[in-house]
Design a protein around this motif. Structure first.
Motif, PDB file in Angstrom:
ATOM      1  N   ARG A 104       4.159  21.281  -3.407  1.00 56.80           N
ATOM      2  CA  ARG A 104       5.004  20.730  -4.096  1.00 56.80           C
ATOM      3  C   ARG A 104       4.448  20.119  -5.301  1.00 56.80           C
ATOM      4  O   ARG A 104       3.629  18.986  -5.040  1.00 56.80           O
ATOM      5  N   ILE A 105       4.639  20.580  -6.627  1.00 59.43           N
ATOM      6  CA  ILE A 105       4.071  19.790  -7.766  1.00 59.43           C
ATOM      7  C   ILE A 105       4.748  18.508  -8.012  1.00 59.43           C
ATOM      8  O   ILE A 105       6.099  18.459  -8.165  1.00 59.43           O
ATOM      9  N   LYS A 151       8.668  14.272 -14.426  1.00 65.81           N
ATOM     10  CA  LYS A 151       9.409  14.570 -13.133  1.00 65.81           C
ATOM     11  C   LYS A 151      10.748  15.355 -13.339  1.00 65.81           C
ATOM     12  O   LYS A 151      10.872  16.367 -12.737  1.00 65.81           O
ATOM     13  N   ASP A 152      11.416  14.955 -14.208  1.00 65.06           N
ATOM     14  CA  ASP A 152      12.690  15.644 -14.715  1.00 65.06           C
ATOM     15  C   ASP A 152      12.308  17.101 -15.106  1.00 65.06           C
ATOM     16  O   ASP A 152      13.013  18.146 -14.685  1.00 65.06           O
ATOM     17  N   TYR A 153      11.376  17.406 -16.025  1.00 63.13           N
ATOM     18  CA  TYR A 153      11.152  18.702 -16.317  1.00 63.13           C
ATOM     19  C   TYR A 153      10.477  19.689 -15.144  1.00 63.13           C
ATOM     20  O   TYR A 153      10.924  20.519 -15.088  1.00 63.13           O
ATOM     21  N   ILE A 154       9.699  18.946 -14.730  1.00 62.54           N
ATOM     22  CA  ILE A 154       9.052  19.836 -13.351  1.00 62.54           C
ATOM     23  C   ILE A 154      10.164  20.345 -12.655  1.00 62.54           C
ATOM     24  O   ILE A 154      10.037  21.564 -12.171  1.00 62.54           O
ATOM     25  N   GLY A 206       9.490  22.006  -8.700  1.00 64.23           N
ATOM     26  CA  GLY A 206       8.242  22.449  -9.075  1.00 64.23           C
ATOM     27  C   GLY A 206       7.371  22.940  -7.622  1.00 64.23           C
ATOM     28  O   GLY A 206       7.250  21.919  -6.946  1.00 64.23           O
ATOM     29  N   PHE A 207       6.691  23.976  -7.820  1.00 62.47           N
ATOM     30  CA  PHE A 207       5.920  24.204  -6.755  1.00 62.47           C
ATOM     31  C   PHE A 207       4.776  25.222  -7.098  1.00 62.47           C
ATOM     32  O   PHE A 207       4.999  26.138  -8.138  1.00 62.47           O
ATOM     33  N   ILE A 208       3.610  25.439  -6.411  1.00 61.20           N
ATOM     34  CA  ILE A 208       2.777  26.393  -6.349  1.00 61.20           C
ATOM     35  C   ILE A 208       2.439  26.849  -5.231  1.00 61.20           C
ATOM     36  O   ILE A 208       2.335  25.963  -4.292  1.00 61.20           O
ATOM     37  N   LYS A 209       2.503  28.146  -4.847  1.00 67.86           N
ATOM     38  CA  LYS A 209       2.199  28.938  -3.720  1.00 67.86           C
ATOM     39  C   LYS A 209       1.010  29.859  -3.440  1.00 67.86           C
ATOM     40  O   LYS A 209       0.948  30.710  -4.481  1.00 67.86           O
ATOM     41  N   ARG A 241       6.408  27.820 -10.033  1.00 67.94           N
ATOM     42  CA  ARG A 241       7.458  27.482 -10.915  1.00 67.94           C
ATOM     43  C   ARG A 241       7.410  25.898 -11.328  1.00 67.94           C
ATOM     44  O   ARG A 241       7.315  25.221 -10.349  1.00 67.94           O
ATOM     45  N   PHE A 242       7.423  25.682 -12.462  1.00 68.86           N
ATOM     46  CA  PHE A 242       7.880  24.246 -12.728  1.00 68.86           C
ATOM     47  C   PHE A 242       8.649  24.196 -14.243  1.00 68.86           C
ATOM     48  O   PHE A 242       8.525  25.267 -15.002  1.00 68.86           O
ATOM     49  N   GLY A 243       9.504  23.591 -14.400  1.00 68.73           N
ATOM     50  CA  GLY A 243      10.552  23.612 -15.576  1.00 68.73           C
ATOM     51  C   GLY A 243      11.014  24.969 -15.838  1.00 68.73           C
ATOM     52  O   GLY A 243      11.492  25.448 -15.073  1.00 68.73           O
ATOM     53  N   ALA A 244      10.928  25.129 -17.044  1.00 72.69           N
ATOM     54  CA  ALA A 244      11.311  26.721 -17.591  1.00 72.69           C
ATOM     55  C   ALA A 244       9.939  27.645 -17.335  1.00 72.69           C
ATOM     56  O   ALA A 244      10.182  28.744 -18.162  1.00 72.69           O
TER      57      ALA A 244
END
Length: 134
Positions: free
Chosen positions: A17-18, A26-29, A35-38, A48-51
């Motif tokens: 979890r980012i 944090k709102d953008y993440i 937001g995460f990285i796997k 994925r984070f933000g757009a």
């Protein structure tokens, strides 16, 4: 026939979890869900984070006196194609790294695994009404 020594488990495997990024709040993440990285078996993964979202290809490398995960990625930033690279190391069970956009921005990031965080991706997704992580 000689047996091979079993591979040691990859400490980076799993969904992280980012929780913090140098360039984005944090709102953008969490704009389109947590937001995460796997990092998955076989050297593949996604984030994925933000757009921003991307598929990644990673390798574990020796770095200083530890291991470091290094990756390249390809995906989208909003509706525009994007790609780049990144790396991360483990410090006390937390993932600390850097994400680079090809010919563009860069940001450090910090990520935790759900069992080590107060925020689980699925619980956060339920709170925000976002879809579940794959």
């Amino acid at each position: 026939m000689a047996r091979r020594a079993p591979k040691s488990p990859n400490p980076f495997t799993g969904t992280w979890r980012i929780v913090e990024m140098e360039q984005w709040d944090k709102d953008y993440i969490d704009l389109e869900g947590p937001g995460f990285i796997k990092f998955a078996k076989g050297g593949n993964g996604h984030f994925r984070f933000g757009a921003v979202q991307g598929d990644l290809d990673f390798r574990i490398e020796s770095y200083a006196e530890t291991k470091r995960i290094e990756f390249s990625w390809e995906g989208n930033n909003d509706a525009d194609p994007a790609c780049g690279r990144g790396w991360a190391v483990l410090k006390n069970g937390t993932l600390h790294g850097q994400l680079f956009f090809h010919r563009g921005e860069e940001s450090s990031f910090r990520a935790t695994q759900p069992s080590r965080s107060n925020h689980t991706p699925n619980a956060d997704a339920r709170k925000s009404g976002a879809r579940r992580l794959a």
